[in-house]
Design a protein around this motif. Structure first.
Motif, mmCIF file in Angstrom:
data_model
loop_
_atom_site.group_PDB
_atom_site.id
_atom_site.type_symbol
_atom_site.label_atom_id
_atom_site.label_comp_id
_atom_site.label_asym_id
_atom_site.label_seq_id
_atom_site.Cartn_x
_atom_site.Cartn_y
_atom_site.Cartn_z
ATOM 1 N N SER A 166 1.443 -1.247 0.003
ATOM 2 C CA SER A 166 0.030 -0.039 -0.174
ATOM 3 C C SER A 166 0.779 1.646 0.196
ATOM 4 C CB SER A 166 -0.546 -0.044 0.894
ATOM 5 O OG SER A 166 -1.909 1.586 1.211
ATOM 6 N N TYR A 264 -3.012 -2.585 -2.447
ATOM 7 C CA TYR A 264 -4.012 -1.361 -1.969
ATOM 8 C C TYR A 264 -3.957 0.162 -2.381
ATOM 9 C CZ TYR A 264 -5.175 -4.780 1.510
ATOM 10 O OH TYR A 264 -6.617 -5.714 1.894
ATOM 11 N N ARG A 278 -8.310 -2.104 -4.313
ATOM 12 C CA ARG A 278 -7.897 -3.010 -4.233
ATOM 13 C C ARG A 278 -7.485 -4.013 -5.588
ATOM 14 N NH1 ARG A 278 -10.094 -7.036 -0.717
ATOM 15 N NH2 ARG A 278 -12.047 -6.124 -1.226
#
Ligand code: WTA
Length: 649
Positions: A166, A264, A278
């Motif tokens: 992420s 993400y 996602r």
């Protein structure tokens, strides 16, 4: 000019005319058969196998698409693959280990290159290190760094062990980072000590530490020393030591199912909260590899430069995954186009003999303002294709880009897509379709869009409505693969159909080309970055002394958008420079410098309907110096006049 390409006068084209792809480009392009559109239509969804075939699968997909409504959509079911293997191992096996994979251009003019072999070694060592720290498949690792080679190493190392990453844009604040970590339940953070921004060192580590302190669980921090300072490390881990400790180790790529999450990413949506998106391994990677091949015309021997920050989706898809999946050399650049000087971009293109250059209209407008003498002084003849993304490009900027950067010989692809789409959706195919300056292009082969009114009926060609996507696409995110998340439109003829609402207002012309007019929701795009006005408003209203605030996107004086804030202070509080500073500081702390308003206008009241709803369209008109029109719908029409005089000043 050494190559004499820019000596010609500015190109002219009759209005509404279109420009054919240059023959020299067509001769060498990847996708040249105009029948590709019909072929994709006829064979949909099997046509998307061509995208999947650009990848190496450890288990071939059983089918292309499973779209049985009850369980939603699954792209390439049964397929198994690893993204890092696709971006590294297979190129090395193909005998290209000594080709440059990433060419980094640092802020102070320093450069670093890594061959595929070197990148492979770093990725393997770091993947082993992450494992050693307890990171397993499906654990989310947050990456908070400027654009440096270590960010790509960390992304691919996560992909190698099946841990979704992420990436959080390094300009975001500690609060914004903490929210994103917590939403993903991420307890491992890879960051760096700091970086220079316009000559000042930004202490990234302090932001990272503060974020880790504010999440309600314990975290592991790994720090890259980018500034080479002698920081106190405490119980944080040093990236460099991890690489040394695991030098020479290899980690078998973890096989992922096609719809396992690769990463993400957060984007600004209509709510005050950032929206979590996602992206999947097989669908996403196929989509970005295919569009890199078909739209950016990339091949392994090319040097590609996409100027986006890796913190945004454009950087994920077209700095990292698309180009590396195809074995291309990808240029990473840290910093800004005018630092240390306004020649920076042209030097980078000349020095690296860049073939394909993909940037944002906001950058083109800045170059145009600085003057053609900067690009004209460099040899840009290596360029073969130009591209833009992120916001509409107006005709003047388009022609300037075409003439002064492309030397009148490179097609321009104006590509429309979003964080949620993963990869490009609308564009011209550069060797097939004529270009229409300032108009994006048609839906790419295999993509189906519509322009709908609020009921879900298709509006006639030439009329404005909301751009919607009406068929699944491989890069669609996990949330949109779940059948319950689809928007079901009930049209007036009572039919029901699936659509994804893009939030953009658009017109589709008779020839199928689409013009994007802007956002319909409370999102402003500033310098190519999407910001939620509600998030900015909440940060402003949190300032002591502020009663109410409304934020709109308005003219920035260079044909781009800037954040304009209208702030109404509490009774007996004066709207002065001090309050303005507090407002800006709060926005910077909550979101980051990118969201700080360029203008803060204090007002006694905001224009409201009788039911008390703030009517932002009046504020938008004022910010853009336009006539706000009929104000009879307002409870307090006098406010509009008052604001107009304030803004004029
Ligand atoms: C806008 C960036 C006009 C649009 C890839 C979209 C564009 C939002 C274009 C997505 C374009 C993107 N012409 N507008 N070629 N490309 N946009 O999620 O409003 O950061 O909805 O993704 O940018 O921004 P995001």
């Amino acid at each position: 000019m050494s190559d004499g390409r820019n000596d010609t006068a500015v190109s002219q084209l009759p209005a509404d005319d279109a420009l054919s792809p240059p023959p020299a480009f067509v001769d060498q392009a990847n996708v040249t058969d105009p029948k590709v559109y019909d072929a994709f239509d006829a064979e949909w969804p099997t046509c998307w196998r061509r995208a999947a075939d650009l990848l190496t699968w450890t288990h071939e997909p059983e089918t292309v698409l499973d779209d049985d409504d009850s369980d939603g959509v699954r792209w390439f079911p049964g397929g198994r693959l690893n993204a890092s293997e696709n971006c590294l191992d297979r190129h090395i096996e193909a005998g290209r280990k000594n080709q440059t994979a990433i060419q980094w251009e640092g802020k102070l003019g320093e450069t670093r290159a890594k061959t595929y072999q070197e990148l492979y070694q770093d990725v393997n060592a770091f993947a082993a290190g992450l494992r050693d720290l307890g990171v397993e498949a499906d654990d989310v690792v947050t990456l908070f760094m400027p654009v440096i080679p270590e960010l790509v190493v960390a992304m691919l190392a996560c992909a190698r062990i099946g841990a979704p990453h992420s990436v959080v844009f390094a300009g975001f604040s500690a609060d914004a980072l903490a929210t994103r970590m917590e939403r993903a339940e991420s307890d491992v953070l890879v960051t760096c000590d700091g970086y220079y921004r316009r000559g000042n060192a930004v202490d990234l580590l302090r932001k990272a530490d503060n974020a880790c302190l504010s999440v309600p669980y314990s975290t592991t921090e790994i720090v890259v020393d980018h500034l080479d300072g002698d920081q106190f490390f405490g119980d944080r881990h040093r990236y460099r030591e991890i690489l040394t400790a695991h030098d020479g180790e290899t980690v078998d790529p973890v096989e992922r199912a096609s719809d396992d999450v690769l990463f993400y990413i957060y984007t600004s949506g209509t709510t005050g909260e950032p929206t979590q998106v996602r992206h999947t391994t097989g669908g996403y990677l196929s989509h970005v590899a295919w569009t890199s091949h078909a739209v950016l015309d990339l091949e392994a021997r090319d040097t590609h430069w996409c100027t986006a920050d890796i913190g945004w989706i454009t950087g994920h898809s077209y700095v990292v995954y698309g180009p590396l999946a195809l074995g291309t050399t990808t240029v990473l650049y840290e910093g800004t186009p005018d630092e240390p000087e306004k020649t920076r971009f042209w030097k980078i293109i000349e020095r690296n003999a860049v073939d394909v250059f993909y940037t944002a209209p906001t950058a083109v407008r800045a170059f145009m303002k600085w003057g053609a003498e900067y690009p004209d002084a460099y040899d840009l003849s290596s360029l073969r294709l130009l591209g833009t993304v992120g916001e509409p490009i107006d005709e003047t900027a388009w022609w300037w880009f075409y003439d002064h950067v492309g030397g009148g010989e490179c097609p321009i692809v104006d590509t429309w897509w979003q964080t949620e789409t993963g990869g490009m959706m609308l564009s011209t195919l550069p060797a097939i379709d004529a270009m229409r300056p300032s108009i994006v292009g048609r839906p790419l082969p295999g993509i189906e869009v519509g322009v709908h009114d609020s009921l879900g009926d298709e509006v006639p060609r030439g009329e404005t409505g909301q751009l919607v996507v009406t068929k699944p696409w491989p890069g669609q995110p996990k949330s949109l693969c779940d059948g319950t998340a689809w928007d079901r439109a009930h049209t007036t003829d009572d039919s029901e159909h699936w659509r994804y609402l893009t939030g953009d207002s658009a017109v589709q012309h008779d020839d199928g080309y689409v013009s994007i007019l802007g956002r319909l929701d409370d999102v402003v795009t500033v310098a190519g970055q999407r910001l939620g006005t509600t998030e900015i408003e909440s940060a402003i209203v949190a300032t002591t002394g502020v009663a109410e605030a409304a934020v709109v996107g308005g003219d920035d004086g260079v044909q781009g958008t800037a954040v304009h804030a209208y702030v109404s202070p509490e009774a007996n509080v004066v709207g002065d420079d001090e309050l303005r500073q507090h407002v800006c500081d709060n926005v910077e702390a909550a979101i980051g410098p990118v969201a700080v308003p360029t203008t803060v206008t204090f007002t006694t009241a905001l224009p409201k309907t009788r039911s008390g709803k703030i009517l932002r369209r009046y504020l938008e008109a004022i910010a853009n110096g336009e006539d706000p029109g009929d104000t009879s719908a307002l409870r307090n029409p006098e406010v509009v006049g008052e604001l107009e005089t304030l803004v004029d000043n």
